[in-house]
Design a protein around this motif. Structure first.
Motif, PDB file in Angstrom:
ATOM      1  N   ARG A 198       0.797  -1.135   0.007  1.00 42.56           N
ATOM      2  CA  ARG A 198      -0.016   0.117   0.120  1.00 42.56           C
ATOM      3  C   ARG A 198       0.839   1.336  -0.119  1.00 42.56           C
ATOM      4  NH1 ARG A 198      -4.121  -0.126   4.430  1.00 42.56           N
ATOM      5  NH2 ARG A 198      -4.324   1.821   3.916  1.00 42.56           N
ATOM      6  N   LEU A 199       2.154   1.213   0.427  1.00 39.70           N
ATOM      7  CA  LEU A 199       3.035   2.415   0.348  1.00 39.70           C
ATOM      8  C   LEU A 199       3.541   2.593  -1.210  1.00 39.70           C
ATOM      9  CD1 LEU A 199       5.235   1.331   3.595  1.00 39.70           C
ATOM     10  CD2 LEU A 199       3.272   3.196   3.336  1.00 39.70           C
ATOM     11  N   ALA A 200       3.108   1.757  -1.920  1.00 41.77           N
ATOM     12  CA  ALA A 200       3.699   1.843  -3.346  1.00 41.77           C
ATOM     13  C   ALA A 200       2.717   3.227  -3.998  1.00 41.77           C
ATOM     14  CB  ALA A 200       3.645   0.855  -4.225  1.00 41.77           C
ATOM     15  N   PRO A 201       3.429   4.144  -4.828  1.00 42.00           N
ATOM     16  CA  PRO A 201       2.721   5.150  -5.277  1.00 42.00           C
ATOM     17  C   PRO A 201       1.753   4.483  -6.714  1.00 42.00           C
ATOM     18  CG  PRO A 201       4.837   5.459  -5.934  1.00 42.00           C
ATOM     19  CD  PRO A 201       4.814   4.171  -5.142  1.00 42.00           C
ATOM     20  N   LEU A 231      -7.753  -0.453  -3.137  1.00 33.19           N
ATOM     21  CA  LEU A 231      -7.254  -0.912  -1.832  1.00 33.19           C
ATOM     22  C   LEU A 231      -8.179  -0.695  -0.331  1.00 33.19           C
ATOM     23  CD1 LEU A 231      -4.296  -1.340  -0.192  1.00 33.19           C
ATOM     24  CD2 LEU A 231      -4.023   1.211   0.002  1.00 33.19           C
ATOM     25  N   LYS A 232      -8.448  -1.488  -0.190  1.00 37.05           N
ATOM     26  CA  LYS A 232      -9.437  -1.535   1.175  1.00 37.05           C
ATOM     27  C   LYS A 232      -8.849  -1.041   2.443  1.00 37.05           C
ATOM     28  CE  LYS A 232     -12.323  -5.335  -0.962  1.00 37.05           C
ATOM     29  NZ  LYS A 232     -12.990  -6.535  -1.052  1.00 37.05           N
ATOM     30  N   ASN A 233      -9.402  -0.676   3.299  1.00 33.44           N
ATOM     31  CA  ASN A 233      -8.915  -0.030   4.625  1.00 33.44           C
ATOM     32  C   ASN A 233      -8.269  -1.109   5.558  1.00 33.44           C
ATOM     33  OD1 ASN A 233     -10.332   2.383   4.116  1.00 33.44           O
ATOM     34  ND2 ASN A 233     -12.076   1.834   5.347  1.00 33.44           N
ATOM     35  N   ASN A 236      -3.368  -4.352   3.332  1.00 26.73           N
ATOM     36  CA  ASN A 236      -2.061  -3.970   3.023  1.00 26.73           C
ATOM     37  C   ASN A 236      -1.501  -4.024   1.702  1.00 26.73           C
ATOM     38  OD1 ASN A 236      -1.464  -3.580   6.009  1.00 26.73           O
ATOM     39  ND2 ASN A 236      -1.228  -5.663   6.310  1.00 26.73           N
ATOM     40  N   TYR A 237      -1.967  -4.717   0.773  1.00 26.01           N
ATOM     41  CA  TYR A 237      -1.568  -4.826  -0.540  1.00 26.01           C
ATOM     42  C   TYR A 237      -2.955  -4.382  -1.542  1.00 26.01           C
ATOM     43  CZ  TYR A 237       1.962  -7.650   1.533  1.00 26.01           C
ATOM     44  OH  TYR A 237       3.219  -7.889   2.272  1.00 26.01           O
ATOM     45  N   TYR A 238      -2.503  -3.697  -2.656  1.00 33.23           N
ATOM     46  CA  TYR A 238      -3.303  -3.353  -3.610  1.00 33.23           C
ATOM     47  C   TYR A 238      -3.823  -4.607  -4.442  1.00 33.23           C
ATOM     48  CZ  TYR A 238      -1.778   1.182  -3.391  1.00 33.23           C
ATOM     49  OH  TYR A 238      -1.490   2.694  -2.904  1.00 33.23           O
ATOM     50  N   ASP A 239      -5.266  -4.355  -4.845  1.00 31.61           N
ATOM     51  CA  ASP A 239      -5.724  -5.255  -5.775  1.00 31.61           C
ATOM     52  C   ASP A 239      -5.851  -4.423  -7.171  1.00 31.61           C
ATOM     53  OD1 ASP A 239      -6.527  -7.529  -4.112  1.00 31.61           O
ATOM     54  OD2 ASP A 239      -8.279  -6.576  -3.598  1.00 31.61           O
TER      55      ASP A 239
END
Length: 272
Positions: A198-201, A231-233, A236-239
């Motif tokens: 989730r930190l990735a832009p 990215l759900k609340n 920790n990782y994007y879909d």
């Protein structure tokens, strides 16, 4: 109907002989491993030949598109050669993005392509006689296609990226954040990338490339662009959904990639 009955009566002995002969051949193949292996090999050769014949007809009607792809690729190569020629000799270098020395490329033609199932494969007209082996990467000038998983003398089977068992390391082109390329079995033009943190832009339109840490694909092989992401609340990782550069429903010619250092690296890893 009477004619059929008369035919069966007239040739009953011949038909009985053919039936018993085919039955004996069937039992011979089933009960002897040598005969069975020979039969399977012959069947694979015949199937490959039929696929080649049908594919030649299909290729004829797609020559215009394939020629356009070759023109685009030649343009790309000429631009890179022109850029290299402007550099001093001592500053010229080759990296894995430019497909450097550790990798050997073998051209092949796709003679069968499955893309409407959950676990799809391609068949190409190069095999062990052409020094093709399992775990060769497969790409086109537009991007990634899959990985060789089985070979015969003259043909190879490729696990398509449109296969739910496929998992390939990829990364965001603009950062070093990497994840895994998979497919959910739905749209043949859209694949999924998992494990991007989730930190990735992440942004729509970002380019996805191969990550380069595997023994199969060089770094920088294009995959596609980010179509959308979520990215759900509590995640920790994007879909991430990625639109492929390749049209996986229309693959003509491919490059098979051999990593010349693969066996050496595997040997070191096995020692660990």
């Amino acid at each position: 109907m009477q004619q059929i009955v008369n035919f069966l009566i007239k040739y009953k002995n011949t038909l009985l002989f053919l039936f018993l002969f085919l039955l004996s051949v069937f039992f011979t193949i089933q009960s002897h491993s040598y005969h069975k292996s020979k039969f399977i090999s012959s069947a694979n050769f015949l199937t490959g030949g039929i696929y080649s014949w049908v594919n030649n007809i299909d290729m004829y009607f797609n020559l215009k598109e394939y020629n356009e792809r070759l023109v685009d690729e030649n343009k790309f190569l000429r631009e890179n050669l022109a850029a290299l020629s402007e550099k001093e000799l001592d500053s010229v270098f080759l990296d894995t993005i430019s497909y450097d020395a550790p990798y050997k490329f073998i051209t092949a033609k796709v003679i069968a392509n499955r893309y409407s199932r959950l676990d799809n494969y391609l068949l190409v007209n190069k095999g062990e006689n052409d020094s093709v082996a399992t775990d060769f990467g497969v790409i086109t000038s537009r991007g990634i296609v899959g990985i060789v998983d089985e070979t015969s003398n003259n043909y190879s089977r490729v696990i398509s990226i449109l296969n739910t068992n496929s998992a390939i390391n990829v990364k965001l082109k603009k950062t070093n954040h990497f994840g895994t390329l998979k497919w959910n079995g739905k749209d043949p033009n859209i694949v999924q990338v998992e494990e991007i943190p989730r930190l990735a832009p992440v942004k729509k339109g970002d380019t996805i490339h191969t990550e380069g840490r595997s023994l199969i694909f060089p770094k920088g092989i294009p995959v596609g662009v980010v179509e959308n992401y979520q990215l759900k609340n509590n995640q920790n990782y994007y879909d991430i959904n990625v639109r492929l550069f390749n049209d996986m429903t229309n693959i003509g010619y491919v490059y098979l990639i051999k990593n010349n250092n693969q066996e050496e690296i595997k040997s070191l890893e096995s020692n660990e």
